[in-house]
Design an enzyme around this catalytic site. Sequence first.
Site, PDB file in Angstrom:
ATOM      1  N   GLU A  34       1.141 -15.298   3.527  1.00  0.00           N
ATOM      2  CA  GLU A  34       1.466 -14.835   4.879  1.00  0.00           C
ATOM      3  C   GLU A  34       1.036 -15.813   5.962  1.00  0.00           C
ATOM      4  OE1 GLU A  34       0.412 -12.806   2.519  1.00  0.00           O
ATOM      5  OE2 GLU A  34       1.946 -11.257   2.402  1.00  0.00           O
ATOM      6  N   HIS A  90      -1.698   0.021   3.098  1.00  0.00           N
ATOM      7  CA  HIS A  90      -0.246  -0.140   3.259  1.00  0.00           C
ATOM      8  C   HIS A  90       0.338   0.892   4.223  1.00  0.00           C
ATOM      9  CE1 HIS A  90      -0.585  -2.585  -0.399  1.00  0.00           C
ATOM     10  NE2 HIS A  90       0.603  -3.036  -0.153  1.00  0.00           N
TER      11      HIS A  90
HETATM   12  C1  LIG Z   1      -1.091  -9.929   1.136  1.00  0.00           C
HETATM   13  C2  LIG Z   1       0.010  -9.213   0.476  1.00  0.00           C
HETATM   14  N1  LIG Z   1       1.255  -9.706   0.556  1.00  0.00           N
HETATM   15  C3  LIG Z   1       2.287  -9.074  -0.014  1.00  0.00           C
HETATM   16  C4  LIG Z   1       2.083  -7.904  -0.701  1.00  0.00           C
HETATM   17  C5  LIG Z   1       3.247  -7.148  -1.308  1.00  0.00           C
HETATM   18  N2  LIG Z   1       3.218  -7.337  -2.749  1.00  0.00           N
HETATM   19  C6  LIG Z   1       2.589  -6.457  -3.547  1.00  0.00           C
HETATM   20  S1  LIG Z   1       2.587  -6.948  -5.129  1.00  0.00           S
HETATM   21  C7  LIG Z   1       3.436  -8.344  -4.763  1.00  0.00           C
HETATM   22  C8  LIG Z   1       3.799  -9.305  -5.854  1.00  0.00           C
HETATM   23  C9  LIG Z   1       2.616  -9.776  -6.597  1.00  0.00           C
HETATM   24  O1  LIG Z   1       3.008 -10.639  -7.607  1.00  0.00           O
HETATM   25  P1  LIG Z   1       1.979 -11.064  -8.728  1.00  0.00           P
HETATM   26  O2  LIG Z   1       0.752 -11.607  -8.103  1.00  0.00           O
HETATM   27  O3  LIG Z   1       2.717 -11.969  -9.652  1.00  0.00           O
HETATM   28  O4  LIG Z   1       1.571  -9.733  -9.456  1.00  0.00           O
HETATM   29  P2  LIG Z   1       2.482  -8.765 -10.329  1.00  0.00           P
HETATM   30  O5  LIG Z   1       3.144  -7.821  -9.389  1.00  0.00           O
HETATM   31  O6  LIG Z   1       3.435  -9.585 -11.084  1.00  0.00           O
HETATM   32  O7  LIG Z   1       1.521  -8.054 -11.188  1.00  0.00           O
HETATM   33  C10 LIG Z   1       3.711  -8.414  -3.415  1.00  0.00           C
HETATM   34  C11 LIG Z   1       4.443  -9.503  -2.751  1.00  0.00           C
HETATM   35  C12 LIG Z   1       0.770  -7.408  -0.760  1.00  0.00           C
HETATM   36  N3  LIG Z   1       0.491  -6.271  -1.347  1.00  0.00           N
HETATM   37  N4  LIG Z   1      -0.242  -8.096  -0.193  1.00  0.00           N
END
Ligand SMILES: Cc1ncc(C[n+]2csc(CCOP(=O)(O)OP(=O)(O)O)c2C)c(N)n1
Lengths: 323, 323, 336, 336
Positions: free
Chosen positions: C70, C139
Amino acid sequence: MQYSQDGLLRAYRRMATIRQFEERLHEEIAKGEIPGFTHLYAGQEAAAVGVCEHLDNDDMIVSTHRGHGHCIAKGCDVKAMMKEIYGRRDGLCKGRGGSMHIADTSIGMLGANGIVGAGAPQAVGAAIAARAEGKGKVAIAFSGDGACNQGTTFEAMNMAAVISVPAIFVFENNHYSEHTGDKYAVATDRDIASRAKAFGMEVWRANGCDFYDTFETMAELLDHVRGSGKPAAIELDTERFYGHFEGDPQRYRAKGEVDRLREERDALKIFRAHEATDEMLDLAQLDAIDEEVTALIDAAVDEAREAEKCDPSQIEEDVYAAY
Amino acid sequence: MQYSQDGLLRAYRRMATIRQFEERLHEEIAKGEIPGFTHLYAGQEAAAVGVCEHLDNDDMIVSTHRGHGHCIAKGCDVKAMMKEIYGRRDGLCKGRGGSMHIADTSIGMLGANGIVGAGAPQAVGAAIAARAEGKGKVAIAFSGDGACNQGTTFEAMNMAAVISVPAIFVFENNHYSEHTGDKYAVATDRDIASRAKAFGMEVWRANGCDFYDTFETMAELLDHVRGSGKPAAIELDTERFYGHFEGDPQRYRAKGEVDRLREERDALKIFRAHEATDEMLDLAQLDAIDEEVTALIDAAVDEAREAEKCDPSQIEEDVYAAY
Amino acid sequence: MAVMNIREAINQTLHDAMERDPSVILLGEDVAGGAGTAGGQEAIGGIWGTSTGLIGKFGPERVIDTPISESAIIGAAAGAALAGMRPVAELMFADFIGVCGDQLINQIAKFRYMFGGKARCPVVVRLIYGAGMNSAAQHSQAFYNLLTAIPGLKVVLPTTPADAKGLMNEALHGDDPVMFFEHKALYGKKGEVPEGLHRVPFGHARMAREGGDVTIVALGRMVSFAEKVADKLAEEGIGCDVIDPRTTSPLDEEAILDSVEQTGRLVVVDESPPRCSVATDITALVAQKAFSSLDAPPECVTAPHTPIPFAPELERAYVPGPPAIEAAVRRTLDWG
Amino acid sequence: MAVMNIREAINQTLHDAMERDPSVILLGEDVAGGAGTAGGQEAIGGIWGTSTGLIGKFGPERVIDTPISESAIIGAAAGAALAGMRPVAELMFADFIGVCGDQLINQIAKFRYMFGGKARCPVVVRLIYGAGMNSAAQHSQAFYNLLTAIPGLKVVLPTTPADAKGLMNEALHGDDPVMFFEHKALYGKKGEVPEGLHRVPFGHARMAREGGDVTIVALGRMVSFAEKVADKLAEEGIGCDVIDPRTTSPLDEEAILDSVEQTGRLVVVDESPPRCSVATDITALVAQKAFSSLDAPPECVTAPHTPIPFAPELERAYVPGPPAIEAAVRRTLDWG
Ligand SMILES: Cc1ncc(C[n+]2csc(CCOP(=O)(O)OP(=O)(O)O)c2C)c(N)n1
Ligand SMILES: Cc1ncc(C[n+]2csc(CCOP(=O)(O)OP(=O)(O)O)c2C)c(N)n1
Ligand SMILES: [Mg+2]
Ligand SMILES: [Mg+2]
């Protein structure tokens, strides 16, 4: 590499201007005439100039808290800068920014920045704009060995590589972040450049006290970036001649360290030594430039001192374009 | 590597518990019984369990938004977790956290986390505490292939290396961050592990769908960390069987992708196949465990459904220890 | 006029703006979706559906799927804006302002001022906010107060499809950074939307109801709750002015003060917790500037001073609702 | 009692705490200084001089010089606290909360609540703040309002050496996260400091002056300005109550309301810009809970809604000073 006489003279003039600007500020600050706290760039001239001599006004740079050198190298008006640092009403930023917040977007200088690490992502955005324009322009983020540990800097490198934009990360390693040594604070398998390489970028290294080395290495780097549209990084090994900020007692330095650096790692001396064995320039030309620069800086200080102070009634101007 | 029967049975039980917990949640969520949005861990069981089977209650982990698997692997009470996910008053976190915020600090589970990238620095702090205790304990941050791009994760790796603490960065690469592929979002010269290596850490890689590979590789890693007190990282190649969150239409998947993964990359199938050619366990033992787990999950869901709902009058409790 | 919901109004406005102005770009996580996957581009069109169809028309150089970074998203938006573009950056959840706070509060907000008025930084940050979906503490937050506090930012809270379009267009025509808060529970709200380049100027409140007995200033999702209460009380002959400020920075002080001067009673309804909130901000404004008009103590109806709980029963108790608003209105009327 | 300045009081308190309690650790940039340099350890002892001497006594495992990584600093403090320690983390400038905002507002603030009351996170974050040294827009801000707004955090603003010690000790004995704001222009302020384990409970204001005609609530550095004004007006026979809340979260509502009930007049003096500030927060409190006591409109004396300018003339105009306070007091007295 082929140099032109004009080009070399211009580069020397810019380095000499930075040096004298900073040396003079050091004196004036000691007199208590300059508000706030100030980070001097003396010692790193070859870095800023070796990079920026490749740029024109459409190329963009973002700078740091130690930004005077980048500003001068990018072509900011030296007298307006001095007025800004004195906090005067017709300083480059109307006296509202001061030493740490000098910018002139009209020539691609997008701003010095008081927040360590804030600039790198901004350069990625500027590179998006450069890509959209399609004229082969680039955007450069200057960062220190301290800033390279800030999360924003890593994010910026990753994002630049992911979206493939012509952003260039110039790491000026002057071996200190404030009072802390780079050997402590920067964990690497080799150096700052190798961390950048881990993002899949091409990286270069150069002697940031040697104009020729920096300039020539940057030429290669820019060929790559302008050709591919991809980001790249370079680590410049350089030196800081003064304290972190003016007033810093510098107890972290080795004894005699600065004397040694001024002897062995002075960008202006290195330039002169190079030219002494070269056919390109006559040292007398450099002496003449030094004198012209002295006159310029004298005038800049005199004018800044005399310049009108800020008017408190203007405090609420320019917060918004319209509110 | 020498395994004990008990150890293997325990590992299988934990993996089966995670799988059934998540499969059942998938069903219950479809019925609309569960509030909020939920990220299922199914497919990644061997990662959590292969890591956590090495730990005891004094070792600490920090988890992610996709935390159920880590919680179960670390030993959280499954029924209390289920109640938490249903938002019940005597859920593990009194119904105030929900799926994304399950923690039990008493057993070293320092929390799931809704903010991607927030956990890694916290593991560095937990590792400072582990170092201070001097009992060879470690702190582990689970991060995804998405989280590895967050600045905080890089900062944490650098800081752990700089201050030299037993923090372990486990990168579960399930190849997606939400709807985006790791090949797009993670710029590297090779992989996530190689970016960690650029901080001067030792790194490992393992098949995060294969318990044995993960467990054995972690054994090496932990030897190194416990011996040296230094941080380390491991990248686990693993798979996500469901959508990013429940409700995700998964249009970014290749056709038949999940079917293939369930065929070829299922941690439980791989475990069974391994044991089928091994002398250690009898497959009937595993069947028995499956049944026991089913009974546990049935009971957990039944109890959660029946459990008392939260009482609005308690909304202001536990904001502070004292205010 | 076409009828559409807020989600569609924002999507349509972005389509129009990107067509009209090549300097408008979009950045964020999964704003297109599907980058680097076998399923290919536009897997999702933004997890909120507000950027659907954009990548197909404008391509990945203008609709930029980013890594989860971000600070780099907002920082890149800042840099692109300084370089002459009009970036629209999406924060998937407003709760993430902590992850990129510096770029918002120390960079974008301050460039113009620090640089002597010569830099422009017209970034639009879209922040999806609000409770009501059991998304728990990280959230669901209504963080507009934190950004209203920052000089140099403008803060916008559309509550109708028409305003969503009009305020977005206004943001995309100004030269200032705009924090554009979209309530996730309002995306489905329908209404008529003017055609063409409809613009709603900042700092002009919308009178959602006129009643004359009590002034209710309501923010974001709270506006519809206040309207409900107003309609109910109208049946009893109690007239409520319901003011939707639409922008909290700048704030239409005049509309609020004019109403209170007539009614003598103020109720502010705000989804944020109480401390240093927009509710206290507006209450203080009225206390200072309409002091002698006030006939009863002003009332703040806000969330409690707690993080946002997960369980539905708790979240319902957290979010200010019509009963609390009604009670506050009656208290002001019964006072003295 | 020993006489010392605030800088020394904080330094001494940290020495005592680290001696007493092995779980207290210190983290921050250059809190020792000189790591990895030829000049060696303790080159500086913190750029503010507040951590002088600590590394010599407690070593680099408890006095931890960090890289420039504020998110990791606060995040590590959070993790160490969850794991049973009492970390004191330094943010060299409070302006940097944007760089580590998430760890403050979504992590530390919420753990206890989200985790059902079972986690403790007693982090003390030292935030050095305030204008007055021409440090310009990014190194001068008074951001306590932004953190007062966050449920789960406590916010402390010591204004005397005794309170600096007493509030720090209180922070180090509680189980909640404490945002400890130290004004850089107050470090040199001297006063008597009680020996031993002096503690000042949170939520108890200090009556800096008692006068009875007007209530001035002043924050941080503003307290001494308010005292000056009170002393000057006392000579004219005008009596000011000057209240130093010492903590803005929790806030000693009672002390403020009691005073206003007697005086009927309120002036709040706050170094932050006006919007969603502690000034508006306290004004709204009084308007709601002491409505019928108020004899004049409450007055907020704050910085303007602008970033902080560099030039001395502008910065002086930015910071609220005695003349503005005096004028506000007189306005409340002359009213009506
Ligand atoms: C700071 C932040 N940015 C965006 C999100 C929204 N978000 C939640 S999970 C996710 C993807 C995470 O990907 P990864 O680290 O590969 O974990 P996975 O979901 O594959 O377990 C996003 C973008 C968030 N929760 N926190
Ligand atoms: C986010 C942030 N953290 C800390 C500081 C305080 N600070 C200013 S400069 C500096 C050191 C920067 O080191 P480096 O990047 O190497 O640049 P140099 O000073 O050597 O030019 C620090 C810690 C800051 N301005 N911003
Ligand atoms: Mg440096
Ligand atoms: Mg993933």
